[in-house]
Enzyme design. Structure first.
Site, PDB file in Angstrom:
ATOM      1  N   GLN A  73     -26.252 -25.439   8.399  1.00  7.99           N
ATOM      2  CA  GLN A  73     -26.442 -26.759   8.901  1.00  7.99           C
ATOM      3  C   GLN A  73     -26.615 -27.458   7.969  1.00  7.99           C
ATOM      4  O   GLN A  73     -26.373 -28.892   8.045  1.00  7.99           O
ATOM      5  CB  GLN A  73     -27.860 -26.657   9.855  1.00  7.99           C
ATOM      6  N   TYR A  85     -28.779 -17.899  14.022  1.00  8.32           N
ATOM      7  CA  TYR A  85     -27.553 -18.078  14.941  1.00  8.32           C
ATOM      8  C   TYR A  85     -26.973 -19.629  15.203  1.00  8.32           C
ATOM      9  O   TYR A  85     -27.780 -20.481  14.633  1.00  8.32           O
ATOM     10  CB  TYR A  85     -27.442 -17.186  16.055  1.00  8.32           C
ATOM     11  N   GLU A  86     -25.871 -19.748  15.747  1.00  6.42           N
ATOM     12  CA  GLU A  86     -25.224 -21.227  15.968  1.00  6.42           C
ATOM     13  C   GLU A  86     -24.994 -21.600  14.578  1.00  6.42           C
ATOM     14  O   GLU A  86     -25.172 -22.866  14.535  1.00  6.42           O
ATOM     15  CB  GLU A  86     -25.944 -21.721  16.721  1.00  6.42           C
ATOM     16  N   GLY A  87     -24.680 -21.161  13.662  1.00  9.50           N
ATOM     17  CA  GLY A  87     -24.601 -21.626  12.133  1.00  9.50           C
ATOM     18  C   GLY A  87     -26.146 -21.375  11.494  1.00  9.50           C
ATOM     19  O   GLY A  87     -27.035 -21.885  11.991  1.00  9.50           O
TER      20      GLY A  87
END
Lengths: 611, 611
Positions: free
Chosen positions: A449, A442-444
């Protein structure tokens, strides 16, 4: 049940000896005015944080995993036993306000300090830590780009912890690709908007811990362009604030269901249905993606801290078990039991040292980043602020991806040390593995990233940010290449940094070489980020070894802490850093081995047909 | 819910084209007499196996995970809905008898064939597959060293599947270190023994699927020496067989509890309490450890097949998802949707190809091993039998550890392709990860496999088995070093094989170099096994590419299957095989970086003290 003691000794070493943080922070008027960056005060806060985390959060970790969250038919969510009471204590002790702006009731402590609190909470109870964690993201976005009216209305409540926050980005068909979101907003003509759509995977999206939940929602304003350029950011509270600052009418946002997940069971991952919910624009129209990145960058470092914290927690327990568990004899014998503690077996030591080396370097990276964020925000010198901002931009995707990949790896290795017991729920090790797995997603995703690092942060500015960091490394390397203790590390590091530069050039040239260029970046990115991560960790280990050796040479190693640093650095360079050898080869191999014939290689029907 | 299609095309390629198995098996009178190694018959059996597995076992996989097994107060265990009925169909269709001895009702098919059935079952439903899987281990031990009386009593029932079997080795304080077991047996003077003790982690240890459960139990006969030399093997049935061959009185073995585990929920992992249970000696007194290894070797290959099967299952689903999921645009565009299928993005292809390359090489290794087991047991030429036995001994720990490590890795990468959905239970990907994790732990942790490989199989016989295999590789390399298609791979492979030899020499010399010698072996073992695994997979990929290229050159690649082989080989050598570069470095680094100061580095109290 797993145990946990906050690694205060190491935190203080990094804060005071490695980063010289009190002196750095004393250059920033914000902290000197607020008197919040005093070394003794920061230490005292850390010790109090450790007590809270060890006492209140550790015992709830397994409860949260076993009970999970439950939702009733009206969409109300109940958190696991004890979660709500612990949050009340947390809030009442002022932890929600720790690094917030004093203008809104915050304590104005450095991010460096709150960063360490977050690491501790992630070790102790990552699912619980996400409730205040998400609030912090919402706070950051509102604080940075919200109107004064919105700030005055929401920030004091978020800072006090009475209200919590969320980030509502993902939709069923749009995760990585937010340009495709369909949630729409229409102008009510009274300064408010009407928001309608479905958001999924909303962490802390609905719960019983706070009076109100402040959703920050990406939506498409009617008439806006397609794609990412037509997205705006809205604040949509669960309860519309009353004129007096309390909670007013219930807004049209309801939790439609909770996900059943691999881990982080104690956190409510909600499907949120917005049905003409009242919202207010945050920042500028169609600048939602930019504003979202304010939250996202905080969330990325926060996710990296989850990898760090879970790795630390798993490592600590594996260490206890490895000293306790008697199995197989060592030559020479080290106990009079029928067998010896398994910590004497080199392969077990290898797994333990992997945990120690990755977590301590990760902690140094996270704290360096946190101090850089403080510098970016508060240093009086504009050039220093810019320099810090560039470093933060460059290192954030590494902190997120490298720290969560390593955290998962350390959790798996720590579980392995337990043998069969590691697979049994009551020992708690498998929970570390399940909880750590989400950080890579999650969060990319970590693949995203890597693209952010290589594509956006390195190549898009022609390698300027990279060169600046390389200069810092080069300076350090030249100063210490003949050092009798760390000269060998510096030498390895220098070669790797140089190779990172030449690999970057090669990819950059391929990237500009016509139609397949983007594919070359995409093909190399994940391995490139890992290579870069080792260069950063290598630099930090060399610096930590240098600092520790100076203490040893000065006869100041009263408890072996500095010797441990020096020996862990040696392990890192001997056993983990050489991963760069493989990565250099796979980066060089490029996209060509991936450019296979789709029909032949991935042709499901053909490959599986009865032939 | 995950889907699965048995990879029959690949199985047949390996069986018929790579290994030339029908011709090999036709040299063995056992198979020609029984007429069980005919190519058409084997193919037909595989196709029937695929139908059974796809129809009966796949739909029960998630049910098993969600329901788990339950135990009542009397110790009776209920398996998940549908498990019992599926087992009855499996038994009635004769699958339990597939490769068993016709003298006891078996069908006498080659292990090669049953190996492929096991792989399919592991892909479809690994928890279920362990019920018949454990029976197979018990069958092997009884068949190899049981008395005629025991064989006549038990084998027909196990072969027919009416009774199942278990392996009872582990005790709470003795897992890896079986020399410390405390379960004891006393001679009843009537040919039977009385067995008392507690065994834990007993897979398929109690259930409702069969009329009886035949426990094979390691115990210490009164008056036996301490350690592994005083352990004997006993058969302890849940119900004592009646004179007529049915089930008689209930024996004194009871399921005390079931473990709550990270995965394989559908399999009952039992604590078994033996309280004066009636048992009979299997094989010779105090030779229990040797006899146990008969079961254990079968179980180790079986565990490797779990890694393979779970990797294959996860890969297949990731492939479907990657073609279906639309997210982010590719340059150039490949669809008219708002975004493109994620399979076009190189990093997604990298993860998919990792799955394909590891599973197809693993399948080739497993089938090569299975054919070697057939050769070891049935070849008329003693030298060939010995040669096969040596190869099986050498490759078994690699099959167990390398295949389960890669299987877990592939499951994790396949889950990653799903993004956030991979973390949600209903998609089924996280179950692959949880189920795959145990393979690295049980039947001897992968660390123990590595010690077995390096210490026992390579160094203890002075490298003879290794040299024999190296000779095979060398021969292949010399024959193809100038091949325009695989010459480059053969070149890489040759260098790595040579380096494996020199690394072995270095470790061997250190091992003999005084007191720290054992530590050097222990320190290198895990990396050594991984290096060795890549040499074996590299050899198999080079051979598969060669075989496939010949078909392409002959214009026989009607569906792209051979092109896929050639391109996957290229991927393997470009992106996975280079791991050997890192491993060579970490092996050479030896034990020195692990020989840290215990008090300083691992001194819990010192490291964590508030300082």
């Amino acid at each position: 049940m797993p145990t946990y003691k906050a690694p205060l000794r190491d935190m203080k070493f990094i804060m005071n000896e490695l980063l010289d943080a009190p002196a750095q922070l004393s250059q920033m008027p914000f902290y000197t005015t607020n008197e919040t960056a005093d070394a003794d005060l920061m230490t005292q806060v850390l010790e109090e944080a450790a007590r809270f985390v060890e006492t209140e959060l550790v015992p709830l970790n397994r409860v949260g995993d076993q009970e999970g969250c439950t939702r009733d038919e009206q969409g109300n969510v109940t958190t696991p036993t004890g979660f709500k009471a612990a949050y009340r204590k947390y809030r009442e002790a002022g932890w929600t306000a720790l690094d917030a702006d004093p203008a809104y009731g915050g304590q104005g402590m450095p991010h460096l300090v709150s960063n360490m609190l977050v690491e501790m909470m992630c070790s102790a109870n990552v699912a619980w830590s996400m409730y205040p964690g998400l609030s912090h993201g919402a706070y950051s976005a509102l604080h940075a780009v919200g109107s004064d009216e919105l700030k005055n209305l929401y920030l004091p409540k978020i800072v006090s912890g009475e209200w919590t926050g969320t980030m509502c980005l993902t939709e069923p068909h749009a995760g990585t690709d937010l340009g495709m979101i369909r949630t729409r907003a229409t102008d009510n003509g009274d300064g408010s908007y009407s928001v309608t759509g479905t958001k999924i995977f909303i962490s802390a999206g609905e719960h019983d811990m706070a009076d109100n939940i402040v959703h920050l929602v990406l939506a498409r304003l009617e008439g806006s362009p397609e794609g990412t350029k037509g997205i705006s950011l809205f604040v949509v509270p669960k309860f519309v604030p009353s004129a007096e600052g309390g909670v007013g009418e219930r807004n049209g946002v309801v939790c439609g269901s909770l996900e059943h997940k691999m881990g982080i069971h104690g956190n409510a991952t909600a499907v949120l249905n917005f049905d003409g919910a009242k919202g207010w624009l945050v920042g500028e129209v169609n600048k939602g993606m930019n504003h979202m990145f304010i939250m996202m960058n905080a969330a990325r470092l926060g996710t990296g801290l989850q990898g760090l914290g879970l790795g630390e927690g798993a490592y600590q327990n594996a260490l206890v078990y490895a000293k306790d568990r008697i199995q197989m004899r060592h030559t020479p014998r080290v106990s009079s039991e029928p067998a010896d503690p398994i910590i004497v077996h080199p392969d077990v030591r290898r797994m333990l040292l992997t945990g120690k080396a990755y977590t301590e370097a990760g902690r140094a990276l996270a704290m360096w980043l946190a101090l850089s964020i403080d510098t970016e925000h508060h240093h009086p010198d504009e050039a220093r602020r810019k320099e810090a901002a560039d470093l933060v931009a460059l290192l954030t995707p590494i902190a997120k991806a490298f720290m969560t990949d390593n955290g998962f790896h350390v959790a798996v290795q720590s579980q392995q040390i337990y043998g069969g017991h590691g697979y049994i729920q009551e020992w708690g090790m498998e929970q570390f593995v399940r909880d750590a797995r989400i950080g890579q997603i999650y969060e990319g995703t970590n693949g995203i990233q890597a693209l952010d690092l290589l594509g956006r942060k390195v190549l898009m500015d022609g390698g300027k940010k990279l060169q600046k960091l390389a200069g810092t490394l080069q300076e350090f390397a030249e100063a210490h290449e003949d050092d009798e203790h760390i000269g060998e590390y510096v030498n390895q590091l220098g070669k790797a940094a140089q190779q990172l530069g030449s690999l970057t050039m090669v990819i950059g040239q391929k990237a500009m070489g016509g139609e397949g260029g983007a594919d070359e970046v995409n093909a190399a990115a994940v391995d490139y980020l890992r290579y870069f991560g080792h260069v950063v960790y290598g630099y930090l280990w060399a610096r930590m070894a240098k600092t520790a050796q100076e203490k040893i040479d000065a006869g100041a190693d009263r408890d072996g802490f500095y010797l441990a640093k020096v020996q862990t650095a040696r392990f890192y360079f001997a056993k983990l850093f050489p991963e760069t050898k493989t990565l250099a080869a796979t980066i060089k191999a490029g996209n060509e081995p991936l450019a296979v014939d789709d029909q032949a290689v991935f042709g499901w029907e053909a490959a599986l047909a009865l032939a």
